[in-house]
Design a protein around this motif. Structure first.
Motif, PDB file in Angstrom:
ATOM      1  N   SER A  33      44.495   9.134  -2.721  1.00  0.00           N
ATOM      2  CA  SER A  33      44.203   9.049  -1.288  1.00  0.00           C
ATOM      3  C   SER A  33      44.940  10.143  -0.523  1.00  0.00           C
ATOM      4  CB  SER A  33      44.575   7.664  -0.747  1.00  0.00           C
ATOM      5  OG  SER A  33      45.955   7.394  -0.949  1.00  0.00           O
ATOM      6  N   GLY A  34      46.209  10.365  -0.884  1.00  0.00           N
ATOM      7  CA  GLY A  34      46.970  11.423  -0.238  1.00  0.00           C
ATOM      8  C   GLY A  34      46.402  12.800  -0.534  1.00  0.00           C
ATOM      9  N   ALA A  35      45.946  13.010  -1.772  1.00  0.00           N
ATOM     10  CA  ALA A  35      45.411  14.316  -2.157  1.00  0.00           C
ATOM     11  C   ALA A  35      44.109  14.630  -1.443  1.00  0.00           C
ATOM     12  CB  ALA A  35      45.205  14.367  -3.671  1.00  0.00           C
ATOM     13  N   LEU A  36      43.280  13.626  -1.211  1.00  0.00           N
ATOM     14  CA  LEU A  36      42.018  13.849  -0.501  1.00  0.00           C
ATOM     15  C   LEU A  36      42.277  14.345   0.918  1.00  0.00           C
ATOM     16  CD1 LEU A  36      39.831  10.787  -1.588  1.00  0.00           C
ATOM     17  CD2 LEU A  36      39.487  13.184  -2.196  1.00  0.00           C
ATOM     18  N   VAL A  37      43.220  13.705   1.594  1.00  0.00           N
ATOM     19  CA  VAL A  37      43.520  14.080   2.978  1.00  0.00           C
ATOM     20  C   VAL A  37      44.242  15.426   3.026  1.00  0.00           C
ATOM     21  CG1 VAL A  37      44.763  13.427   5.074  1.00  0.00           C
ATOM     22  CG2 VAL A  37      43.595  11.674   3.719  1.00  0.00           C
ATOM     23  N   CYS A  38      45.289  15.562   2.244  1.00  0.00           N
ATOM     24  CA  CYS A  38      46.074  16.801   2.233  1.00  0.00           C
ATOM     25  C   CYS A  38      45.222  17.972   1.743  1.00  0.00           C
ATOM     26  CB  CYS A  38      47.300  16.625   1.344  1.00  0.00           C
ATOM     27  SG  CYS A  38      48.437  18.018   1.345  1.00  0.00           S
ATOM     28  N   GLY A  39      44.372  17.707   0.763  1.00  0.00           N
ATOM     29  CA  GLY A  39      43.519  18.757   0.217  1.00  0.00           C
ATOM     30  C   GLY A  39      42.584  19.348   1.245  1.00  0.00           C
ATOM     31  N   LEU A  40      42.118  18.510   2.187  1.00  0.00           N
ATOM     32  CA  LEU A  40      41.237  19.010   3.245  1.00  0.00           C
ATOM     33  C   LEU A  40      41.936  20.089   4.072  1.00  0.00           C
ATOM     34  CD1 LEU A  40      38.765  19.033   5.086  1.00  0.00           C
ATOM     35  CD2 LEU A  40      39.698  17.004   6.241  1.00  0.00           C
ATOM     36  N   PHE A  41      43.166  19.818   4.494  1.00  0.00           N
ATOM     37  CA  PHE A  41      43.885  20.767   5.336  1.00  0.00           C
ATOM     38  C   PHE A  41      44.292  22.027   4.560  1.00  0.00           C
ATOM     39  CE2 PHE A  41      44.453  16.687   7.489  1.00  0.00           C
ATOM     40  CZ  PHE A  41      44.025  17.024   8.767  1.00  0.00           C
ATOM     41  N   ILE A  42      44.649  21.846   3.280  1.00  0.00           N
ATOM     42  CA  ILE A  42      44.983  23.018   2.464  1.00  0.00           C
ATOM     43  C   ILE A  42      43.728  23.851   2.223  1.00  0.00           C
ATOM     44  CG2 ILE A  42      45.870  23.805   0.239  1.00  0.00           C
ATOM     45  CD1 ILE A  42      47.499  21.204   0.123  1.00  0.00           C
ATOM     46  N   LEU A  96      54.775  11.925  -6.337  1.00  0.00           N
ATOM     47  CA  LEU A  96      54.842  13.204  -5.654  1.00  0.00           C
ATOM     48  C   LEU A  96      54.196  14.305  -6.494  1.00  0.00           C
ATOM     49  CD1 LEU A  96      55.911  14.775  -3.196  1.00  0.00           C
ATOM     50  CD2 LEU A  96      58.071  15.072  -4.429  1.00  0.00           C
ATOM     51  N   GLY A  97      54.539  14.344  -7.765  1.00  0.00           N
ATOM     52  CA  GLY A  97      53.979  15.370  -8.645  1.00  0.00           C
ATOM     53  C   GLY A  97      52.469  15.249  -8.795  1.00  0.00           C
ATOM     54  N   LEU A  98      51.976  14.033  -9.012  1.00  0.00           N
ATOM     55  CA  LEU A  98      50.531  13.833  -9.171  1.00  0.00           C
ATOM     56  C   LEU A  98      49.785  14.108  -7.874  1.00  0.00           C
ATOM     57  CD1 LEU A  98      50.554  10.589 -11.356  1.00  0.00           C
ATOM     58  CD2 LEU A  98      49.992  12.910 -12.102  1.00  0.00           C
ATOM     59  N   PHE A  99      50.389  13.716  -6.750  1.00  0.00           N
ATOM     60  CA  PHE A  99      49.781  13.961  -5.443  1.00  0.00           C
ATOM     61  C   PHE A  99      49.659  15.455  -5.170  1.00  0.00           C
ATOM     62  CE2 PHE A  99      51.552  15.097  -1.191  1.00  0.00           C
ATOM     63  CZ  PHE A  99      50.355  15.078  -0.484  1.00  0.00           C
ATOM     64  N   LEU A 100      50.725  16.206  -5.367  1.00  0.00           N
ATOM     65  CA  LEU A 100      50.709  17.637  -5.082  1.00  0.00           C
ATOM     66  C   LEU A 100      49.771  18.375  -6.035  1.00  0.00           C
ATOM     67  CD1 LEU A 100      54.498  18.261  -4.361  1.00  0.00           C
ATOM     68  CD2 LEU A 100      52.632  18.110  -2.704  1.00  0.00           C
ATOM     69  N   ASN A 101      49.780  17.999  -7.296  1.00  0.00           N
ATOM     70  CA  ASN A 101      48.891  18.640  -8.270  1.00  0.00           C
ATOM     71  C   ASN A 101      47.429  18.380  -7.924  1.00  0.00           C
ATOM     72  OD1 ASN A 101      47.207  18.191 -10.974  1.00  0.00           O
ATOM     73  ND2 ASN A 101      48.724  19.785 -11.365  1.00  0.00           N
ATOM     74  N   THR A 102      47.102  17.125  -7.631  1.00  0.00           N
ATOM     75  CA  THR A 102      45.712  16.777  -7.343  1.00  0.00           C
ATOM     76  C   THR A 102      45.250  17.364  -6.018  1.00  0.00           C
ATOM     77  OG1 THR A 102      45.998  14.712  -8.584  1.00  0.00           O
ATOM     78  CG2 THR A 102      44.087  14.847  -7.132  1.00  0.00           C
ATOM     79  N   SER A 103      46.145  17.450  -5.036  1.00  0.00           N
ATOM     80  CA  SER A 103      45.764  18.016  -3.745  1.00  0.00           C
ATOM     81  C   SER A 103      45.383  19.487  -3.882  1.00  0.00           C
ATOM     82  CB  SER A 103      46.894  17.851  -2.725  1.00  0.00           C
ATOM     83  OG  SER A 103      48.042  18.575  -3.104  1.00  0.00           O
ATOM     84  N   ALA A 104      45.978  20.200  -4.837  1.00  0.00           N
ATOM     85  CA  ALA A 104      45.614  21.605  -5.058  1.00  0.00           C
ATOM     86  C   ALA A 104      44.171  21.716  -5.537  1.00  0.00           C
ATOM     87  CB  ALA A 104      46.561  22.242  -6.067  1.00  0.00           C
ATOM     88  N   TYR A 105      43.774  20.827  -6.444  1.00  0.00           N
ATOM     89  CA  TYR A 105      42.390  20.834  -6.921  1.00  0.00           C
ATOM     90  C   TYR A 105      41.424  20.358  -5.833  1.00  0.00           C
ATOM     91  CZ  TYR A 105      43.951  21.697 -11.692  1.00  0.00           C
ATOM     92  OH  TYR A 105      44.492  22.275 -12.819  1.00  0.00           O
ATOM     93  N   CYS A 106      41.823  19.336  -5.086  1.00  0.00           N
ATOM     94  CA  CYS A 106      40.973  18.829  -4.009  1.00  0.00           C
ATOM     95  C   CYS A 106      40.783  19.884  -2.923  1.00  0.00           C
ATOM     96  CB  CYS A 106      41.580  17.563  -3.409  1.00  0.00           C
ATOM     97  SG  CYS A 106      41.457  16.102  -4.466  1.00  0.00           S
ATOM     98  N   ALA A 107      41.797  20.697  -2.698  1.00  0.00           N
ATOM     99  CA  ALA A 107      41.693  21.757  -1.690  1.00  0.00           C
ATOM    100  C   ALA A 107      40.571  22.724  -2.044  1.00  0.00           C
ATOM    101  CB  ALA A 107      43.019  22.502  -1.574  1.00  0.00           C
ATOM    102  N   GLU A 108      40.469  23.090  -3.296  1.00  0.00           N
ATOM    103  CA  GLU A 108      39.409  24.000  -3.717  1.00  0.00           C
ATOM    104  C   GLU A 108      38.030  23.342  -3.635  1.00  0.00           C
ATOM    105  OE1 GLU A 108      39.822  27.744  -5.204  1.00  0.00           O
ATOM    106  OE2 GLU A 108      40.589  26.961  -3.313  1.00  0.00           O
ATOM    107  N   ILE A 109      37.981  22.032  -3.894  1.00  0.00           N
ATOM    108  CA  ILE A 109      36.712  21.314  -3.764  1.00  0.00           C
ATOM    109  C   ILE A 109      36.265  21.300  -2.304  1.00  0.00           C
ATOM    110  CG2 ILE A 109      35.575  19.079  -4.034  1.00  0.00           C
ATOM    111  CD1 ILE A 109      37.512  18.550  -6.388  1.00  0.00           C
ATOM    112  N   TRP A 110      37.204  20.986  -1.395  1.00  0.00           N
ATOM    113  CA  TRP A 110      36.896  21.003   0.035  1.00  0.00           C
ATOM    114  C   TRP A 110      36.455  22.393   0.473  1.00  0.00           C
ATOM    115  CZ3 TRP A 110      35.842  17.064   2.921  1.00  0.00           C
ATOM    116  CH2 TRP A 110      36.498  15.828   2.762  1.00  0.00           C
ATOM    117  N   ARG A 111      37.193  23.405   0.072  1.00  0.00           N
ATOM    118  CA  ARG A 111      36.872  24.772   0.493  1.00  0.00           C
ATOM    119  C   ARG A 111      35.474  25.171   0.037  1.00  0.00           C
ATOM    120  NH1 ARG A 111      36.452  29.496  -1.729  1.00  0.00           N
ATOM    121  NH2 ARG A 111      37.148  28.692  -3.755  1.00  0.00           N
TER     122      ARG A 111
END
Length: 222
Positions: A33-42, A96-111
């Motif tokens: 859930s955190g990665a989806l939201v954070c990934g959007l902004f990244i 924290l580690g799983l959230f940050l790692n997954t948010s990086a991948y989600c960021a590229e999906i959003w982009r």
């Protein structure tokens, strides 16, 4: 083959596996859930024409996508305290580690999803006086989301499986409890067979639900 399976003893201790399963689900829910939201902004920063946000987002994405997630978890649990003086719990370090790692991948999906929209969609929104946030919320995300569902599904499945890595830093999730149980009972084959079934039952319904959601969104957009 003369081996006799002994699932009875493992099932008799199923409360240990269920305890680990609860922590696995909690770890997944927090990180995803955190990665989806954070990934959007990244992702927005990664696609930005502004140089500084773009460079920061690009560096973040490349660092977390090109280093092993196991190394990241160990770093947050063992190295971060030495640098900051703050000692996170094993669960916090894993989340924290799983959230940050997954948010990086989600960021590229959003982009990629947002950039796949025709430029005319953005131009039309600006022409009628929409702000960038209104464009994103009312136009871009609703149209692009159906295209991103398969990628987010794959990322969610990968994250659900990656939660097992948290056992290496003593997070008492499903895999950790399975290791303890197999050591106590000397029945690793039975223990990890049951664990494999649990992971499948946990992940597969989510995959089916995502497919159904994708079909529904595509039918609406047709």
């Amino acid at each position: 083959m003369n081996y006799t399976f002994q699932f009875g003893e493992i099932l008799a201790n199923s409360d240990l596996l269920l305890r680990g399963l609860k922590l696995t689900i909690l770890l997944f829910a927090i990180a995803f859930s955190g990665a989806l939201v954070c990934g959007l902004f990244i992702g927005l920063a990664r696609g930005s024409a502004l140089r500084v946000p773009n460079l920061i987002a690009t560096a973040y994405i490349e660092i977390f996508r090109n280093t092993p997630v196991l190394v990241q978890l160990i770093w947050f649990y063992y190295a971060l305290p030495a640098l900051s003086g703050w000692q996170p719990s094993a669960f916090t370090a894993a989340a924290l580690g799983l959230f940050l790692n997954t948010s990086a991948y989600c960021a590229e999906i959003w982009r990629a999803g947002l950039q796949s929209l025709p430029a005319g969609q953005w131009e039309a929104g600006r022409a009628i006086g929409m702000s960038e946030w209104q464009l994103l919320r009312r136009v871009a995300v609703p149209q692009a989301f159906s295209r991103m569902v398969p990628a987010f599904t794959n990322r969610g499945v990968e994250l659900a499986k990656m939660t097992s890595i948290a056992s290496t830093i003593t997070v008492q999730e499903l895999m950790y409890e399975a290791k303890m149980l197999s050591t106590q009972t000397f029945l690793p084959l039975e223990t990890f067979t049951i664990v494999a079934v649990i992971y499948f039952v946990l992940i597969y319904p989510g995959t089916l639900a995502a497919y159904a959601l994708e079909r529904r969104l595509n039918s609406k957009g047709a």
